[in-house]
Design an enzyme around this catalytic site. Structure first.
Site, PDB file in Angstrom:
ATOM      1  CG  ASN B 413      -2.037   1.023   1.102  1.00 62.04           C
ATOM      2  OD1 ASN B 413      -1.891   2.004   0.400  1.00 62.04           O
ATOM      3  ND2 ASN B 413      -3.119   0.824   1.817  1.00 62.04           N
ATOM      4  CG  ASP B 414       1.589   3.121   3.661  1.00 58.54           C
ATOM      5  OD1 ASP B 414       0.526   3.636   3.278  1.00 58.54           O
ATOM      6  OD2 ASP B 414       1.769   2.684   4.800  1.00 58.54           O
TER       7      ASP B 414
END
Lengths: 104, 489
Positions: B413-414
């Site tokens: 995600n990040d």
């Protein structure tokens, strides 16, 4: 007997050694290497044994036993965890062709 | 039991060999081809050093000693064998904390012995030389200073590592912050140092110190380790663990000096230096300075100023996704920690092999901090049998994304969030990311609409060329495999 300056020299040389060993490590090995150095400072077990071995009063013995117990955990755990991680590092090329053959 | 006089010399020699083996082992561990044998060499050195220690002159309490070693070794051996690979970072934290605690305990024993001996000396000023000589022989000024410093560092490493363990294990809320926290922590630290300095000053002058000072020093050091680690977020934990690893190394080296044990000095110092460098490398890979990690409240509040993300999430089902990749020329698989949690790496590798059979060029793109530590994802993929030449580092794969037909993001995600490049107000602004957004098509496998570890919305998920494949990582990967197999008939 290790005295002031001799100790300083040992500290300095050992620090450079540690720095040099790590400086060219690929990122893929950071985690295993951290775990490996975690195992190496498990040498604290030797010191814990010496401390307990010369302990006299009950309180000294109690703290000494705690030290040995913790240090023994550090050594054994550090070894197992590192070994398990490194076990999976196989040579790149042969592994690739093998698995390519294996997949039907 | 009297031992021959040459025994201590043999013990010293074995310690020397052990120190050589540790350095040799670490050196071998720094290359993937020799890494495996490295730990074995270091292990041999360690076993030899431990065994010969039993033969040092004047050792007592052997029953206690053996019992403690057996219990400690067996327990952590079992735990270390059983934990899944995803839990490795917290295991390193746990075992590291134990080492730090042991170093602090050694220092405590030595200081107690020293002070108890001092208490027997008549407290006169100036000190009577004959009465003092016997005690002073035990710990000189340098030894005393290092004993105190070693206790402080070891105790901080002990409780700090345990908190790090509890956080990564999910036993604790990820962050714990309150107003003026930094000042409270500073006060705790200062109080610990004052207690230690008062006791130390008395000890150096040959006066016994109050037991309360020593107890206060140790307790405050332990509390400081907790207080220092509580406000640090889970994403920063690897850096912190690495730092505590270096701390333990230093504590071991200092207590080794107190005990006049060369193997401890050398091994501890090597780890201290190596750990410090490793900490810096990790912090750099995350584009954060160490001070930033320790003293800033990452991801805390202030979210209001962040840019709003426009667009909608566009779902796709597994069979369509499978078809898309089956007819692609180049596919990049971007795994994250979420994949490992879902235990999907084996299925993903099966899927990748099917694609490779169809002639698709498949690569795995690994962000330096994918997983929970640098290199953690490589370990997890290696466990599933993915060969190394299919795994690409961020710097190598980033220029290839514009030529990639499909990027399959699973559990990451990040590290793929384009906000890191575009939004200056984002907490992750400036973090190097994988350029997944530049691929022609992006498929994101995700369990739900939740945010990543850093708690930030991901602009990638809303991009025009992105499709969301909702589902548990392993189930989604199985569906992809099934989708490919039906294609082949």
């Amino acid at each position: 007997m290790i005295t002031g300056f001799l100790a300083l020299y040992i500290f300095m040389l050992a620090a450079f050694t540690g720095y040099e060993i790590i400086s060219r490590v690929p990122v893929i090995l950071h985690t295993p290497l951290m775990s490996g150095s975690n195992f190496v400072h498990g040498i604290v077990l030797v010191g814990a044994m010496v401390a307990l071995g010369h302990a006299e009063t009950p309180i000294e013995i109690a703290i000494g036993v705690a030290a040995v117990l913790l240090a023994a955990g550090n050594v054994a755990g550090g070894y197992v965890v590192t070994e398990r991680m490194l076990e999976m590092f196989k040579a790149s090329k042969p592994a690739a062709s093998q698995s390519a053959e294996k997949m039907r | 039991m009297t031992l021959p006089t040459w025994v201590p010399t043999i013990v010293e020699a074995i310690y020397f060999i052990a120190a050589v083996l540790f350095i040799w082992g670490l050196k071998r561990m720094s290359s993937p081809r020799t890494a495996r044998t490295g730990i074995v060499w270091a292990g041999a050195g360690m076993a030899a050093a431990i065994i010969v220690t039993f033969f040092l002159p004047g050792m007592h309490n052997l029953g206690w000693m053996i019992a403690a070693i057996v219990i400690g070794v067996v327990l952590s051996w079992i735990v270390g064998r059983r934990v899944p690979m995803t839990a490795m970072p917290q295991m390193v934290a746990l075992f590291n904390g134990m080492g730090g605690g042991a170093a602090a305990a050694i220092g405590a024993v030595e200081l107690i012995k020293f002070n108890a001996a001092l208490k027997l000396v008549p407290d006169t000023s100036p000190i009577q030389p004959e009465a003092w000589a016997d005690v002073a022989g035990r710990l000189g000024t340098t030894e005393l200073v290092l004993a105190f410093v070693g206790v402080l560092i070891g105790a901080v490493s002990f409780t700090g590592s345990l908190i790090a363990f509890a956080k990564l294990q999910g036993w604790m809320d990820r962050r714990f912050v309150f107003p003026l926290q930094r000042w409270v922590n500073l006060a705790i630290f200062a109080a610990a140092v004052v207690c230690g300095a008062l006791a130390l000053a008395a000890g150096i002058e040959g006066h016994a110190f109050e037991w309360g000072l020593l107890i206060g020093f140790i307790v405050l050091s332990l509390v400081f380790g907790i207080a220092m680690t509580l406000p640090i977020g889970g994403a920063d934990m690897p850096v912190v663990i690495s730092m505590y690893n270096a701390f333990t190394g230093l504590a071991v080296a200092f207590e080794g000096f107190v005990l006049q044990n060369e193997a401890m000095i050398i091994a501890g110092m090597v780890v201290g230096a190596a750990g410090t460098l490793l900490t810096q490398l990790m912090a750099k890979a995350m584009n954060r300075s160490l001070g930033n990690v320790l003293f800033s409240n990452f991801g805390g509040g202030g979210g209001a100023a962040q840019q709003e993300i426009a667009g909608a999430l566009k779902p796709i089902d597994a069979s369509d996704a499978a078809v898309m990749m089956a007819y692609a020329e180049r596919v990049a698989i971007v795994p994250g920690y979420g994949m490992a949690v879902a235990q999907a790496q084996h299925k993903i590798w099966e899927f990748a092999r099917l694609l490779i059979d169809r002639g698709v060029k498949v690569k795995f793109a690994i962000h330096p901090v994918a997983g929970r530590m640098p290199g953690h994802m490589n370990v997890l993929l290696a466990e599933a049998g993915v060969p190394y030449d299919l795994i690409e580092d961020m710097d190598d794969i980033n220029p290839e994304f514009p030529n990639t037909d499909v990027a399959l993001v699973i559990g990451a995600n990040d590290v793929v969030n384009p906000v890191a490049r575009t939004d200056k107000n984002s907490p992750i602004y400036g973090m190097p990311i994988l350029d997944v957004a530049r691929a022609k098509n992006v498929i994101v496998i995700k369990r739900g609409r939740g945010k990543g570890f850093a708690g930030i919305e991901n602009a990638l998920f809303y991009a025009d060329n992105t499709r969301m494949l909702y589902g548990d990582g392993q189930a989604a990967a199985s569906e992809l495999v099934a989708g490919l197999k039906t294609l082949d008939g």
